[in-house]
Design a protein around this motif. Structure first.
Motif, PDB file in Angstrom:
ATOM      1  N   LEU A 183       0.677  -1.087  -0.309  1.00 30.80           N
ATOM      2  CA  LEU A 183       0.185  -0.001  -0.360  1.00 30.80           C
ATOM      3  C   LEU A 183       0.977   1.738   0.320  1.00 30.80           C
ATOM      4  N   THR A 184       1.846   1.470   0.844  1.00 33.93           N
ATOM      5  CA  THR A 184       2.723   2.061   0.982  1.00 33.93           C
ATOM      6  C   THR A 184       4.145   2.259   0.370  1.00 33.93           C
ATOM      7  N   ASP A 185       5.017   3.167   0.269  1.00 30.50           N
ATOM      8  CA  ASP A 185       7.061   3.458   0.128  1.00 30.50           C
ATOM      9  C   ASP A 185       7.082   1.667  -0.913  1.00 30.50           C
ATOM     10  N   THR A 186       6.493   2.105  -2.273  1.00 35.92           N
ATOM     11  CA  THR A 186       7.087   0.886  -2.935  1.00 35.92           C
ATOM     12  C   THR A 186       8.043   1.175  -4.156  1.00 35.92           C
ATOM     13  N   LEU A 187       9.543   0.591  -4.171  1.00 36.48           N
ATOM     14  CA  LEU A 187       9.674   1.307  -5.387  1.00 36.48           C
ATOM     15  C   LEU A 187      10.444   0.218  -6.458  1.00 36.48           C
ATOM     16  N   ASP A 188      10.913   1.033  -7.469  1.00 42.68           N
ATOM     17  CA  ASP A 188      10.894  -0.492  -8.504  1.00 42.68           C
ATOM     18  C   ASP A 188      12.658  -0.560  -8.203  1.00 42.68           C
ATOM     19  N   GLY A 189      12.502  -1.234  -9.637  1.00 48.25           N
ATOM     20  CA  GLY A 189      14.420  -0.393  -9.196  1.00 48.25           C
ATOM     21  C   GLY A 189      15.160  -2.335  -8.855  1.00 48.25           C
ATOM     22  N   THR A 190      16.210  -1.907  -8.436  1.00 48.82           N
ATOM     23  CA  THR A 190      17.155  -3.459  -8.391  1.00 48.82           C
ATOM     24  C   THR A 190      18.203  -2.196  -6.876  1.00 48.82           C
ATOM     25  N   GLY A 191      18.687  -3.476  -6.317  1.00 47.57           N
ATOM     26  CA  GLY A 191      18.804  -2.738  -5.188  1.00 47.57           C
ATOM     27  C   GLY A 191      19.746  -3.940  -4.268  1.00 47.57           C
ATOM     28  N   HIS A 192      20.023  -3.421  -3.192  1.00 52.75           N
ATOM     29  CA  HIS A 192      20.220  -3.765  -1.927  1.00 52.75           C
ATOM     30  C   HIS A 192      19.172  -2.960  -0.528  1.00 52.75           C
TER      31      HIS A 192
END
Length: 181
Positions: free
Chosen positions: A56-65
């Protein structure tokens, strides 16, 4: 529901989980739930496409750690992005950039992170201003932003076992043993 009861009963502040391959941060019942991102995805979209709608909140795409820093007073979580060298040439993205950062404080810890007066809730992590008499065993951290300041515009009493300490707006520490000591 079973996990939330287990977490509440055992004073869990933060829970990390994987396999959704997406950075997602949520707070439910004062518990932080953190889904960790996929470390290697050349499209930067697999995790959010497959699982992003579940959060529901603070969902980001991309890669990383994620980088987790544990202190006596709080846990700090940073989402560190990873980009292929070809995707950094434009200067729009930088490998290793911090995409999202937050802190989860211990319940008996108060962290001043703003700029200005002590008595403004917005200057404190989670809007949690310390009580006027800080109980023994509690902590206050002063971490204003660069070029910021913490202005002690009220009196802060600090209970330390058998000693009483007070910090007033003129920045003087006043300590004394109670008469029953």
């Amino acid at each position: 529901m079973l996990f939330r009861s287990l977490f509440r009963d055992n004073n869990v502040n933060i829970f990390f989980q994987g396999h959704d391959h997406v950075f997602a941060h949520e707070i439910l019942d004062s518990i932080t739930y953190q889904s960790v991102p996929m470390a290697a995805d050349s499209t930067y979209r697999i995790g959010i496409t497959a699982n992003g709608a579940a959060y529901l909140t603070d969902t980001l795409d991309g890669t990383g750690h994620i980088k987790v820093t544990v202190t006596p007073g709080y846990v700090k979580v940073d989402y560190i992005r990873a980009y292929l060298p070809a995707d950094t040439l434009s200067g729009l993205h930088k490998n290793g950039e911090v995409a999202f950062s937050y802190k989860v404080r211990n319940k008996n810890t108060y962290i001043f992170t703003g700029n200005g007066n002590w008595n403004l809730a917005t200057n404190w992590l989670d809007n949690a201003i310390p009580p006027s008499t800080l109980p023994a065993g509690s902590s206050i951290y002063i971490e204003p932003p660069v070029d910021g300041q913490c202005v002690l515009n009220v009196t802060q009493n600090i209970a330390l076992d058998r000693k009483s300490t007070r910090l007033n707006s003129s920045h003087e520490w006043i300590s004394r043993m109670p008469s029953s000591a």
